[in-house]
Design an enzyme around this catalytic site. Sequence first.
Site, PDB file in Angstrom:
ATOM      1  N   LYS A   1      -1.191  14.542   2.292  1.00 41.87           N
ATOM      2  CA  LYS A   1      -0.084  14.367   1.236  1.00 41.87           C
ATOM      3  C   LYS A   1       0.212  15.594   0.743  1.00 41.87           C
ATOM      4  O   LYS A   1       1.179  16.056   0.551  1.00 41.87           O
ATOM      5  CB  LYS A   1      -0.350  13.296   0.146  1.00 41.87           C
ATOM      6  CG  LYS A   1      -0.514  11.937   0.720  1.00 41.87           C
ATOM      7  CD  LYS A   1      -1.074  11.248  -0.474  1.00 41.87           C
ATOM      8  CE  LYS A   1      -1.482   9.707   0.001  1.00 41.87           C
ATOM      9  NZ  LYS A   1      -0.856   9.177   1.127  1.00 41.87           N
TER      10      LYS A   1
ATOM     11  N   GLY B   1       1.516   2.559   2.452  1.00 44.15           N
ATOM     12  CA  GLY B   1       1.352   1.241   3.110  1.00 44.15           C
ATOM     13  C   GLY B   1       0.596   0.449   2.135  1.00 44.15           C
ATOM     14  O   GLY B   1       0.845  -0.928   1.902  1.00 44.15           O
ATOM     15  N   ASN B   2      -0.527   0.980   1.504  1.00 45.77           N
ATOM     16  CA  ASN B   2      -1.229   0.019   0.465  1.00 45.77           C
ATOM     17  C   ASN B   2      -0.366  -0.013  -0.715  1.00 45.77           C
ATOM     18  O   ASN B   2      -0.897  -1.017  -1.568  1.00 45.77           O
ATOM     19  CB  ASN B   2      -2.467   1.025   0.317  1.00 45.77           C
ATOM     20  CG  ASN B   2      -3.328   0.837   1.529  1.00 45.77           C
ATOM     21  OD1 ASN B   2      -3.358  -0.022   2.189  1.00 45.77           O
ATOM     22  ND2 ASN B   2      -4.108   1.877   1.662  1.00 45.77           N
TER      23      ASN B   2
ATOM     24  N   LYS C   1      -6.976   8.597  15.486  1.00 46.36           N
ATOM     25  CA  LYS C   1      -6.515   7.477  14.546  1.00 46.36           C
ATOM     26  C   LYS C   1      -6.896   6.371  14.642  1.00 46.36           C
ATOM     27  O   LYS C   1      -6.611   5.664  15.716  1.00 46.36           O
ATOM     28  CB  LYS C   1      -4.939   7.700  14.505  1.00 46.36           C
ATOM     29  CG  LYS C   1      -4.208   6.865  13.287  1.00 46.36           C
ATOM     30  CD  LYS C   1      -4.440   7.437  11.987  1.00 46.36           C
ATOM     31  CE  LYS C   1      -3.733   6.442  10.812  1.00 46.36           C
ATOM     32  NZ  LYS C   1      -3.932   7.054   9.668  1.00 46.36           N
TER      33      LYS C   1
ATOM     34  N   LYS D   1       2.757   9.255   8.045  1.00 39.22           N
ATOM     35  CA  LYS D   1       4.056   8.857   7.275  1.00 39.22           C
ATOM     36  C   LYS D   1       4.506  10.023   6.241  1.00 39.22           C
ATOM     37  O   LYS D   1       5.616  10.149   5.899  1.00 39.22           O
ATOM     38  CB  LYS D   1       4.184   7.522   6.622  1.00 39.22           C
ATOM     39  CG  LYS D   1       3.311   7.473   5.409  1.00 39.22           C
ATOM     40  CD  LYS D   1       3.929   7.117   4.304  1.00 39.22           C
ATOM     41  CE  LYS D   1       3.411   7.057   2.782  1.00 39.22           C
ATOM     42  NZ  LYS D   1       2.105   7.608   2.656  1.00 39.22           N
TER      43      LYS D   1
END
Lengths: 307, 307
Positions: free
Chosen positions: A264, A9-10, A122, A206
Amino acid sequence: MRVVVALGGNALLERTERPDADIQERHVLRAVDALAPIARDHELVVTHGNGPQVGLLAAESEKDPDLEHPYPFDVLGAQTQGMIGYWLLQALENALPARGVATVLTQTLVDADDPAFGDPQKFVGPLYDEDTARRLSAARGWTVRPDEKGFRRVVASPEPRSIVEIAEVDALLAGGSVVVCAGGGGIPVVRRPDGRLAGVEAVIDKDLTAALLAEHVHADALVILTDVPAVEIDHGTPRARPIGRTTVAELRALSFAPGSMGPKVEAACRFVTATGGIAAIGQLGDAPGLLAGSAGTVVEPAGGGRR
Amino acid sequence: MRVVVALGGNALLERTERPDADIQERHVLRAVDALAPIARDHELVVTHGNGPQVGLLAAESEKDPDLEHPYPFDVLGAQTQGMIGYWLLQALENALPARGVATVLTQTLVDADDPAFGDPQKFVGPLYDEDTARRLSAARGWTVRPDEKGFRRVVASPEPRSIVEIAEVDALLAGGSVVVCAGGGGIPVVRRPDGRLAGVEAVIDKDLTAALLAEHVHADALVILTDVPAVEIDHGTPRARPIGRTTVAELRALSFAPGSMGPKVEAACRFVTATGGIAAIGQLGDAPGLLAGSAGTVVEPAGGGRR
């Protein structure tokens, strides 16, 4: 090869930037410049984060005087799949004029009894002082927790179990289109006891959804793009050093920050374990090198990759 | 048969209702109840308006203190394709569990030199007093015009020329999926002199786009759903009477209100003229009857329909 690429997103908006459309569109162009060479040689699925974008829309919705209740996170997630999906769609079409491109909305199914719903962690939406946070919590049934600088709402981040529209994604890929989908981890839904799908207030990681997507479209490679060139051993210490080619067993023996590199690494390990494909983690500019195994952190199955 | 159904934006939200998510979801369920019988027997594409929804998001974006410039209408349109597309997707999946459903983002190409850009007429976003309207006009380059109760921004409503992702829509339909696309008339884009697509500040009429969509997917029928049972001759007068089965020549000899029935009649006439298929205009509850020619206003080619 069939390749799934996950954009952070960044990658579309840096922390210090205004979230204006033109700034995000500029980032999308840069990202697509890096992805277009992959699309020329391979089948490509692009997925993306939506953290800053869903935060913006959540804050807007919450302040909207016309709404009795702000839009829930499934609806906000769908809005960001529309917005970011449009930018990626148009930029990919411009970069690949001979290629079909499609952005498909996708829902990610989670378990209604996922333990995350009982212990939401979150952080989402704007920062509040304690009084406002307590009031909103009581009025709206939100869970709020102290953040570094105040209080914020927290929602569950349940495990992604399946992608509802995977057959449609697969059909478009088989037809030669580049596909954009599963943005923001997917629109979070559960299956109710009567069999019907229903949206839930949740945010799905994600990268974990990208791993599931890559597994279910039978991808050969999963590339997770972030803002550092590689995963590091002893990250943040003077002994920090990048990990190059590695295996699931080696990575599983280490530990990584739960909020950033952890998911990740977990996503990469899950994909490689499930499929025997390769997974790579690194930065946007190295995208072709990540796929070729010459840059970033590349996770191969024990005994070497399929390539 | 292959059928394109266009749902009015007001089918998802009545003028007097709060625009909360739960209220719109309830309308979507009702609309999908009416559409599901069509999907059981036919190939189905669903498109939809987005007037109230894009107005809400435009107002939110404009007041967002984090943005220097509010999001433009291509981006807002993409957000509404995400949001409304999600609601329709989930409701269609729940109503048709054995059927694939896909919501695909689509851009609608318009001419950069469409005369509408020189004379914008479509009211969008919130109402302002005259001073605020003049200030915003100067600061943002907006065109503002007096509305009934004050001043509002106007944007161009150019002619839809093509749907960029039509091949992907067609492929999904051929694969048996129900497809949701072209919401709000499509995300408005132009092709620049260098060949690249670019978003524009415009709002495209959703019924005219529906006609183009129906033509380009080679639909047999276009069904335009609205909040009245039929098109009327002498509407709003004591002599008003509904039009049943009719032809393009008969409709072209009459005149209809530009802001409401006019574009629906025009869309129906264009589709029938271009394809020799049938077009029907009427209300949601009559959807099967509209398709069968037994309810609403049904426009047939001269010499009768193909059925």
